[in-house]
Design a protein around this motif. Structure first.
Motif, PDB file in Angstrom:
ATOM      1  N   PHE A 166       0.834  -1.206   0.000  1.00 40.86           N
ATOM      2  CA  PHE A 166       0.000   0.000   0.000  1.00 40.86           C
ATOM      3  C   PHE A 166       0.868   1.256   0.000  1.00 40.86           C
ATOM      4  O   PHE A 166       0.522   2.245  -0.645  1.00 40.86           O
ATOM      5  N   LEU A 211      -6.541   7.868  -1.292  1.00 43.20           N
ATOM      6  CA  LEU A 211      -6.019   8.287  -2.593  1.00 43.20           C
ATOM      7  C   LEU A 211      -7.100   8.944  -3.438  1.00 43.20           C
ATOM      8  O   LEU A 211      -6.853   9.965  -4.100  1.00 43.20           O
ATOM      9  N   SER A 263      -7.415  -2.067   2.287  1.00 49.38           N
ATOM     10  CA  SER A 263      -8.019  -2.118   0.956  1.00 49.38           C
ATOM     11  C   SER A 263      -9.124  -1.082   0.818  1.00 49.38           C
ATOM     12  O   SER A 263      -9.405  -0.597  -0.285  1.00 49.38           O
ATOM     13  N   ASP A 323       3.603   1.527  -1.473  1.00 44.63           N
ATOM     14  CA  ASP A 323       4.111   1.645  -2.844  1.00 44.63           C
ATOM     15  C   ASP A 323       3.114   2.312  -3.785  1.00 44.63           C
ATOM     16  O   ASP A 323       3.482   2.723  -4.896  1.00 44.63           O
ATOM     17  N   THR A 324       1.849   2.411  -3.375  1.00 43.98           N
ATOM     18  CA  THR A 324       0.852   3.074  -4.217  1.00 43.98           C
ATOM     19  C   THR A 324       0.818   4.585  -3.993  1.00 43.98           C
ATOM     20  O   THR A 324       0.001   5.286  -4.594  1.00 43.98           O
ATOM     21  N   VAL A 359      -7.656   3.064  -0.640  1.00 48.88           N
ATOM     22  CA  VAL A 359      -8.370   3.546  -1.830  1.00 48.88           C
ATOM     23  C   VAL A 359      -9.060   4.874  -1.533  1.00 48.88           C
ATOM     24  O   VAL A 359      -9.033   5.811  -2.347  1.00 48.88           O
TER      25      VAL A 359
END
Length: 319
Positions: A46, A108, A101, A48-49, A105
């Protein structure tokens, strides 16, 4: 009543592969450890996102220390939406890491800051321990809004299942204590009413899958430390018992037609509306408890999108 034929066909493969829960103390300990280790192994993915995932420990002389995870885009920002996230798990299991998860999301997509609280679990801690942990996290989040990059007038709640029930309880508690003002509450299939356990005429098509009446009784008994459905249960434990729902923040609720919580969620939404609260409710056909985690089923995709789209209205308007 066998309700398999009512399940959305695209949800059936995941449901067929799901494992039943064994709700004993030893089984709970093992389940918590297994799920948490798997979640910790994935935290870097996560990050890395483009997410920052940081731990904080909220200490208070009058309250046990509360661990929170702050999840936000790595890009610096100010005056963002702030969301206090309360994880699900029947009051028995779950953690901030296991909910990335959803929270990742959300952070972001809305360029927002999420504080996910690692509240104490039942049966080791009974009511009001977990609720007080969440309240402490909300107060800390509000006091540190500027440091966290949060707009103080745009702080809301988000939760799933037992976490959504805790969020509804927290909204009541914050109102009644004249605590931090809330901009919204976003509740996915909230666990609101211990009296569902003792219904004399239960809905014949709900509660067969994922979270059953047997599990629900165990979860409520673990939280309350007494038989669910008893007299004198606090509305801060079971928010469906609250008699006054006025002056609560705008609310989104979502639930499936096969979910055990369908009836209590619809009743709560209607009572919120009658109390003058702005409510949007989504009901998905053929959907059982926890269905929204299915990555492929279109009904799950719609549910995730509807939930996120509703949150977008609370982004602060740029000066």
């Amino acid at each position: 009543m066998n309700t398999w034929n009512l399940v959305d066909p695209e949800l059936r493969p995941a449901l067929a592969d799901s494992l039943s829960l064994t709700l004993t103390h030893d089984a709970l300990v093992a389940l918590r450890q297994q799920r948490q280790q798997a979640a910790l192994d994935n935290v870097q993915a996560f990050r890395d996102t483009g997410l920052s995932v940081e731990e904080h420990l909220i200490s208070s002389p009058a309250h046990p220390a509360v661990r929170v995870c702050v999840i936000a885009p790595v890009t610096p920002g100010q005056n963002r939406i702030g969301i206090l996230h309360i994880h699900g798990g029947g009051h028995l299991f779950g953690s901030p890491e296991q909910s990335l998860s959803l929270t990742g999301v959300t952070a972001l997509r809305h360029d927002c800051v999420i504080v996910s609280v690692d509240y104490r679990l039942a049966p080791e801690t009974v009511f009001p321990g977990s609720l007080e942990d969440c309240y402490a996290a909300l107060v800390w989040m509000t006091k540190n809004a500027a440091t966290l990059g949060i707009h103080p007038d745009h702080i809301g709640l988000m939760g799933d299942s037992a976490g959504a029930g805790l969020a509804a309880s927290l909204a009541l508690l914050a109102r009644d204590r004249k605590g931090p003002a809330l901009a919204f509450q976003n509740l996915m299939f909230p666990m609101l009413d211990d009296r569902t356990v003792t219904e004399e005429n239960p809905n014949p098509v709900t509660g067969e899958f994922a979270w059953t009446r047997e599990y629900n009784r165990f979860g409520w008994q673990a939280l309350l430390g007494c038989e669910p459905g008893s007299e004198g249960i606090s509305p801060y434990a079971a928010p469906a018992r609250a008699t006054d729902l006025t002056h609560l923040p705008p609310t989104w609720l979502g639930v499936g037609t096969l979910d055990l919580f369908l009836d209590e969620d619809m009743a709560y939404a209607q009572r919120l509306i009658r109390a003058g609260v702005a409510v949007e409710m989504a009901i998905w056909p053929g959907a059982y408890h926890g269905f929204n985690s299915d990555p492929q089923a279109r009904v799950a995709q719609r549910a995730r999108e509807q939930r996120q789209a509703w949150l977008a209205q609370f982004r602060p308007v740029a000066d």
